[in-house]
Motif scaffolding. Structure first.
Motif, PDB file in Angstrom:
ATOM      1  N   GLN A  11       2.066  56.969   9.013  1.00  0.00           N
ATOM      2  CA  GLN A  11       3.281  56.168   9.132  1.00  0.00           C
ATOM      3  C   GLN A  11       3.674  56.094  10.609  1.00  0.00           C
ATOM      4  OE1 GLN A  11       6.694  57.808   7.122  1.00  0.00           O
ATOM      5  NE2 GLN A  11       7.661  55.816   6.897  1.00  0.00           N
ATOM      6  N   LEU A  24       5.243  60.099   1.747  1.00  0.00           N
ATOM      7  CA  LEU A  24       3.899  59.833   2.289  1.00  0.00           C
ATOM      8  C   LEU A  24       2.911  59.630   1.138  1.00  0.00           C
ATOM      9  CD1 LEU A  24       4.051  62.608   5.025  1.00  0.00           C
ATOM     10  CD2 LEU A  24       4.129  60.140   5.461  1.00  0.00           C
ATOM     11  N   LEU A  71       1.274  46.506  13.277  1.00  0.00           N
ATOM     12  CA  LEU A  71       2.247  45.694  12.543  1.00  0.00           C
ATOM     13  C   LEU A  71       3.671  46.017  13.013  1.00  0.00           C
ATOM     14  CD1 LEU A  71       2.217  43.586  10.298  1.00  0.00           C
ATOM     15  CD2 LEU A  71       2.356  45.449   8.631  1.00  0.00           C
ATOM     16  N   ALA A  75       4.375  50.265  -1.040  1.00  0.00           N
ATOM     17  CA  ALA A  75       4.964  50.273   0.308  1.00  0.00           C
ATOM     18  C   ALA A  75       3.932  50.114   1.410  1.00  0.00           C
ATOM     19  CB  ALA A  75       5.742  51.568   0.521  1.00  0.00           C
ATOM     20  N   VAL A  76       2.645  50.133   1.069  1.00  0.00           N
ATOM     21  CA  VAL A  76       1.616  50.055   2.106  1.00  0.00           C
ATOM     22  C   VAL A  76       1.793  48.756   2.912  1.00  0.00           C
ATOM     23  CG1 VAL A  76      -0.868  49.853   2.528  1.00  0.00           C
ATOM     24  CG2 VAL A  76       0.008  51.513   0.865  1.00  0.00           C
ATOM     25  N   GLY A  77       1.882  48.915   4.240  1.00  0.00           N
ATOM     26  CA  GLY A  77       2.111  47.764   5.114  1.00  0.00           C
ATOM     27  C   GLY A  77       3.582  47.419   5.284  1.00  0.00           C
ATOM     28  N   LYS A  78       4.440  48.212   4.652  1.00  0.00           N
ATOM     29  CA  LYS A  78       5.885  47.931   4.724  1.00  0.00           C
ATOM     30  C   LYS A  78       6.617  49.123   5.337  1.00  0.00           C
ATOM     31  CE  LYS A  78       5.580  45.060   0.618  1.00  0.00           C
ATOM     32  NZ  LYS A  78       5.894  44.884  -0.799  1.00  0.00           N
ATOM     33  N   PRO A  79       7.880  48.913   5.719  1.00  0.00           N
ATOM     34  CA  PRO A  79       8.704  50.041   6.154  1.00  0.00           C
ATOM     35  C   PRO A  79       9.112  50.890   4.946  1.00  0.00           C
ATOM     36  CG  PRO A  79       9.581  47.929   6.948  1.00  0.00           C
ATOM     37  CD  PRO A  79       8.578  47.632   5.879  1.00  0.00           C
ATOM     38  N   MET A  80       9.098  52.201   5.128  1.00  0.00           N
ATOM     39  CA  MET A  80       9.517  53.108   4.056  1.00  0.00           C
ATOM     40  C   MET A  80      10.346  54.228   4.670  1.00  0.00           C
ATOM     41  SD  MET A  80       7.140  54.958   1.220  1.00  0.00           S
ATOM     42  CE  MET A  80       7.853  55.601  -0.301  1.00  0.00           C
ATOM     43  N   LEU A  81      11.556  54.371   4.183  1.00  0.00           N
ATOM     44  CA  LEU A  81      12.475  55.410   4.679  1.00  0.00           C
ATOM     45  C   LEU A  81      12.719  56.424   3.575  1.00  0.00           C
ATOM     46  CD1 LEU A  81      15.457  53.643   6.501  1.00  0.00           C
ATOM     47  CD2 LEU A  81      14.102  55.497   7.427  1.00  0.00           C
ATOM     48  N   VAL A  99      18.306  42.953   8.522  1.00  0.00           N
ATOM     49  CA  VAL A  99      16.969  43.396   8.934  1.00  0.00           C
ATOM     50  C   VAL A  99      15.952  42.892   7.918  1.00  0.00           C
ATOM     51  CG1 VAL A  99      15.530  45.391   9.465  1.00  0.00           C
ATOM     52  CG2 VAL A  99      17.972  45.452  10.012  1.00  0.00           C
ATOM     53  N   HIS A 100      16.307  42.969   6.637  1.00  0.00           N
ATOM     54  CA  HIS A 100      15.411  42.529   5.558  1.00  0.00           C
ATOM     55  C   HIS A 100      16.178  41.712   4.522  1.00  0.00           C
ATOM     56  CE1 HIS A 100      12.148  44.944   7.066  1.00  0.00           C
ATOM     57  NE2 HIS A 100      12.876  46.041   7.007  1.00  0.00           N
ATOM     58  N   TYR A 113      16.435  55.048  13.464  1.00  0.00           N
ATOM     59  CA  TYR A 113      16.298  53.736  12.818  1.00  0.00           C
ATOM     60  C   TYR A 113      17.436  53.505  11.822  1.00  0.00           C
ATOM     61  CZ  TYR A 113      14.290  49.883  10.142  1.00  0.00           C
ATOM     62  OH  TYR A 113      14.100  48.673   9.510  1.00  0.00           O
ATOM     63  N   ASP A 149      10.706  48.824  14.539  1.00  0.00           N
ATOM     64  CA  ASP A 149      10.146  48.598  13.206  1.00  0.00           C
ATOM     65  C   ASP A 149       9.201  49.754  12.889  1.00  0.00           C
ATOM     66  OD1 ASP A 149       9.899  46.437  10.998  1.00  0.00           O
ATOM     67  OD2 ASP A 149       7.818  46.964  11.392  1.00  0.00           O
ATOM     68  N   HIS A 150       9.017  49.999  11.610  1.00  0.00           N
ATOM     69  CA  HIS A 150       8.089  51.055  11.214  1.00  0.00           C
ATOM     70  C   HIS A 150       7.348  50.629   9.961  1.00  0.00           C
ATOM     71  CE1 HIS A 150      10.835  52.516   7.957  1.00  0.00           C
ATOM     72  NE2 HIS A 150      11.720  51.971   8.743  1.00  0.00           N
ATOM     73  N   ARG A 151       6.127  51.099   9.827  1.00  0.00           N
ATOM     74  CA  ARG A 151       5.278  50.701   8.696  1.00  0.00           C
ATOM     75  C   ARG A 151       4.499  51.905   8.208  1.00  0.00           C
ATOM     76  NH1 ARG A 151       6.457  45.171   7.284  1.00  0.00           N
ATOM     77  NH2 ARG A 151       8.031  44.870   8.901  1.00  0.00           N
ATOM     78  N   ILE A 152       4.165  51.894   6.919  1.00  0.00           N
ATOM     79  CA  ILE A 152       3.406  53.004   6.346  1.00  0.00           C
ATOM     80  C   ILE A 152       2.079  52.489   5.807  1.00  0.00           C
ATOM     81  CG2 ILE A 152       4.357  52.902   3.984  1.00  0.00           C
ATOM     82  CD1 ILE A 152       4.631  56.021   4.196  1.00  0.00           C
ATOM     83  N   GLU A 153       1.090  53.379   5.781  1.00  0.00           N
ATOM     84  CA  GLU A 153      -0.222  53.029   5.230  1.00  0.00           C
ATOM     85  C   GLU A 153      -0.471  53.842   3.964  1.00  0.00           C
ATOM     86  OE1 GLU A 153      -3.413  53.198   8.170  1.00  0.00           O
ATOM     87  OE2 GLU A 153      -1.961  52.699   9.732  1.00  0.00           O
ATOM     88  N   SER A 172       4.237  59.886  11.510  1.00  0.00           N
ATOM     89  CA  SER A 172       4.483  60.844  10.433  1.00  0.00           C
ATOM     90  C   SER A 172       3.288  60.806   9.492  1.00  0.00           C
ATOM     91  CB  SER A 172       5.767  60.459   9.682  1.00  0.00           C
ATOM     92  OG  SER A 172       6.010  61.339   8.615  1.00  0.00           O
ATOM     93  N   TRP A 182      13.188  58.227  12.747  1.00  0.00           N
ATOM     94  CA  TRP A 182      13.617  57.442  11.587  1.00  0.00           C
ATOM     95  C   TRP A 182      15.119  57.600  11.360  1.00  0.00           C
ATOM     96  CZ3 TRP A 182       8.559  58.701  12.167  1.00  0.00           C
ATOM     97  CH2 TRP A 182       7.614  57.708  11.877  1.00  0.00           C
ATOM     98  N   MET A 242      10.546  41.106  10.705  1.00  0.00           N
ATOM     99  CA  MET A 242      11.915  41.430  11.104  1.00  0.00           C
ATOM    100  C   MET A 242      12.522  40.262  11.854  1.00  0.00           C
ATOM    101  SD  MET A 242      13.218  44.698  13.273  1.00  0.00           S
ATOM    102  CE  MET A 242      13.639  43.740  14.715  1.00  0.00           C
TER     103      MET A 242
END
Lengths: 392, 359
Positions: free
Chosen positions: B342, A71, B255, A79-85, A109-110, B94, B234-238, B336, B91, B1
């Motif tokens: 997120q 986080l 998004l 990673a802002v605006g993207k998926p992050m695992l 997927v990507h 996912y 789909d998942h996205r973070i800020e 999250s 997740w 995606m």
């Protein structure tokens, strides 16, 4: 019935590491991971905008005292605006993280994914982090070494290996580390005698046969076939990758050669079409935090028959100029940012088949195995990378 | 995606009864009945499962490698193909979904669990914050949510009466959810915890576990009469810092929803992971949910919020409604991080041609 016919091939086109050291007091956690990511992007000649998703891994959050650090690190890793695992599979996590990232590409997927693993052990104390007392559970009061030493002793008893084998591994890995500019321990005055006369920590494991505590990060850029075609340097191609887990403790568990490790290797070899790993694999980056795990894993991974692994080590086969070099980079024995250690194995395997390993390059390395394990020798992750794209 | 290259569905869902404290059981003991239940629903055994993935947090458990004990509960012998995310179980789902997409497995077991009762979850969650500049100040999760709620009130997006309405609607809906912790219309809105949030605007603190089984293609049709097909996820973070985010909006949710295909056709049901009433306001706007959408028929996180499992439960609840024929196209959301940092969105649909299908 499973069907993998539609899987997209996965290529490693960028690798970046930090110079691993005991304490990176000059950077924050964010600064540390950013450094490795930036180097991986530079290697791939890509920018942050080219990255579709980020997959990050590290060992327990207690090691730095930050809960779910992905986080906080989202900004530093673009990673802002993207998926992050965020993956966490104990010591095997660096390898597992790379495999989770590779699935994003294999499953279409990507197209291009940044994967990164790190540990900044100087922010806390791993021994403490592993030793929190919890009701009804045995705390690991002596850290990892205290847990693994009895299993090393069991290996020695079972195979009749002379007690000098462990020191040979440590001596080799520390000398290999001198050729790797990113390795943590650069012991220029190392001798076999020094290793053998080091203090005993957890009998039979001596101080010089144990891994250091490192700060460091490792990053890779994984991409699809189209991305590989644009890569400025030779890619490493993923030929097989797998994870296996088994319970921590139970009566039937073989701590010397866990079934999960054997099954994981067998799955990777099946995917990669490897029938005889000893002949068909050119080198191995193996997770060896205590020196004796080299002969133990040589057997577990199918490079030697049961009870014979120590003979390969003793005969010099695993030396940098040997027939099956192991831990050309210096390995975990020379560099151990725990959460990143598995990914460093995977990345060093990729560096070898790309011909980019510099002074510790193995001539003609075409297929190299990266290996990681974790927990109570219960979590395994491995990949096999090749200089050529997979044929199937 | 890109569109998924394989049809994958949620075929079974199980959850524990969520409770304020579970001192008498360990995490594994809390999880075990849920795992048995979800396996029994499909007739599968651990050894039949192609891939297993879990979500949990060491910080809630108070020890490193806490997930290793949960794995023992799965019965990982002979060894299994398995992974773990230090995130909400949504997740983990996912990750399992991507694994099934590669074709390396046809079925997946996903589980997650969390016990908030042993400590103060408000304090524990402060350890998620920037460790150098913010975490040392210990701003707790309710205080941060209150900042977001006040921003919404100031922007004219909601008021305290509307928030109380969200709380009342959620807990009334939960009356029919036997697993929920706070149930029925009688739950009082209470006093301020951190202004403008009252007790009723906040989630209950509790312990719980959940599990889901995913299956691909024909395997899903064999295992479930009405599979809940994942049309997109789909998942996205800020950014992490609250100071650089517009707390009245959730661009990452929007998004993720776009990439999951949520806006292609209207949904009839939405399970939103909104632990605070004010967060439902933000999510409804980002997801463009009209009044005709049944939002949180389970009662949502305001009725039960087992940290690390509450997101997976949203997917499970949405899928279960499709399994039961009560929904045709449902949206599930998980979050999250502080103030919805997120977000994950999944779109689930009943099969084409099956009872209740819209396509």
């Amino acid at each position: 019935m499973t069907s993998t016919a539609h899987k997209e091939p996965v290529a490693v086109v960028g690798i970046g590491q930090t110079k691993h050291v005991a304490a990176r007091r000059d950077v924050s956690l964010a600064g540390l991971v950013r450094e490795a990511a930036r180097r991986a992007l530079d290697d791939a000649e890509l920018t942050w905008a080219d990255i579709d998703a980020v997959v990050i891994g590290k060992a327990p959050d207690f090691f730095e005292g930050v809960m779910m650090p992905e986080l906080y690190l989202a900004d530093a890793l673009g990673a802002v605006g993207k998926p992050m695992l965020r993956v966490h599979t104990a010591g095997s996590v660096g390898g597992s993280t790379a495999l989770v990232a590779s699935n994003l590409i294999a499953g279409r997927v990507h197209g291009t994914v940044l994967t990164l693993a790190f540990e900044k052990q100087s922010e806390s104390n791993a021994m403490w982090g592993l030793s929190l007392p919890i009701p009804f559970q045995q705390p690991l009061l002596a850290g990892a070494g205290g847990f693994f030493a009895p299993h090393v002793r069991a290996y020695m008893r079972r195979t009749g290996a002379p007690d000098t084998v462990g020191s040979l591994v440590a001596y080799k890995d520390r000398r290999n580390a001198l050729k790797n500019p990113y390795a943590h321990l650069h012991e220029h005055d190392i001798t076999l005698e020094k290793v053998q006369s080091a203090p005993m920590l957890w009998d039979p494991i001596r101080y010089s046969e144990t891994c250091p505590s490192s700060d460091g990060a490792c990053a890779m850029i994984l991409t699809d076939r189209a991305g590989a075609a644009r890569a400025p340097r030779p890619p490493a191609w993923l030929h097989g990758g797998a994870m296996r887990s088994e319970p921590t403790l139970f009566a039937g568990k073989d701590f010397v050669s866990p079934q999960a490790g054997k099954d994981c290797a067998a799955d990777v070899y099946r995917q990669a079409g490897i029938a005889d790993p000893r002949r068909e694999i050119d080198a191995v980056e193996m997770y060896v935090p205590f020196s004796w795990y080299e002969p133990m894993w040589l057997e577990n991974l199918g490079f030697a028959a049961e009870g014979e692994g120590w003979k390969l080590t003793e005969s010099g086969v695993t030396e940098l100029d040997g027939d099956l070099p192991v831990n050309m980079s210096g390995g975990v024995l020379s560099t151990n940012p725990i959460g990143a250690s598995g990914m460093i194995r995977f990345a060093e395997a990729a560096l070898q088949v790309r011909g980019q390993a510099g002074e510790h390059q193995v001539d003609g390395a075409r297929k190299v195995l990266g290996h990681a394990y974790g927990g109570g020798a219960q979590f395994f992750s491995m990949w096999l990378v090749g200089a050529e794209p997979p044929t199937s | 995606m890109r569109p998924p290259i394989r049809d994958i569905a949620v075929v079974a869902f199980a959850q524990s009864d969520h409770r304020r404290t579970t001192d008498e059981v360990s995490e594994v003991e809390m999880l075990m009945p849920v795992l048995h239940q979800v396996l029994d629903a499909t007739g599968l055994r651990t050894s039949d499962i192609g891939f297993t993935c879990s979500g949990s947090s060491d910080y809630l458990a108070g020890r490193a490698f806490s997930f290793t004990m949960a794995l023992d509960g799965v019965g990982a012998w002979p060894p299994i193909s398995e992974s773990h995310v230090e995130m909400d179980g949504a997740w983990a789902l996912y990750e399992a979904w991507t694994k099934l997409l590669t074709g390396e497995a046809d079925t997946a077991l996903v589980y997650s669990y969390g016990k908030s009762s042993p400590g103060s979850v408000r304090d524990v969650l402060t350890r998620q914050l920037d460790p150098y500049y913010v975490a040392p100040l210990w701003p707790d999760s309710v205080a941060l949510a209150a900042l977001q709620a006040q921003a919404l009130v100031d922007a004219g997006e909601t008021d305290e009466k509307a928030l109380a309405g969200v709380a009342a609607r959620s807990r009334t809906a939960a009356a029919t959810n036997a697993h929920a912790q706070l149930r029925g219309p009688g739950v009082p809105q209470g006093d301020y915890v951190v202004q403008p949030l009252r007790t009723g605007d906040c989630p209950p603190v509790g312990d719980g576990a959940a599990a889901v089984i995913l299956a691909a293609g024909d395997r899903a049709r064999e295992l479930c009469e009405r599979p809940a097909w994942i049309r997109g996820i789909d998942h996205r973070i800020e950014a992490h810092s609250l100071g650089v985010r517009d707390l009245t909006d959730s661009p990452s949710t929007r998004l993720a929803a776009e990439h999951a295909g949520a806006f292609e056709r209207p949904v009839d049901t939405a399970e939103l992971h909104a632990p605070f009433t004010s967060q439902e306001v933000v999510l409804r706007k980002a997801l463009r949910l009209g009044d005709d959408v049944d939002v949180n028929p389970s009662g949502g996180a305001l009725a039960a919020n087992p940290v690390m499992a509450a997101g997976l439960i949203r997917i499970g609840e949405a899928a279960a409604r499709i399994h039961r024929g009560e929904a045709r196209r449902a949206l599930a959301h998980a979050t999250s991080g502080p103030c919805l940092q997120q977000n994950l969105v999944a779109v689930l649909e009943a099969s084409e041609g099956s009872e209740g299908a819209t396509r």
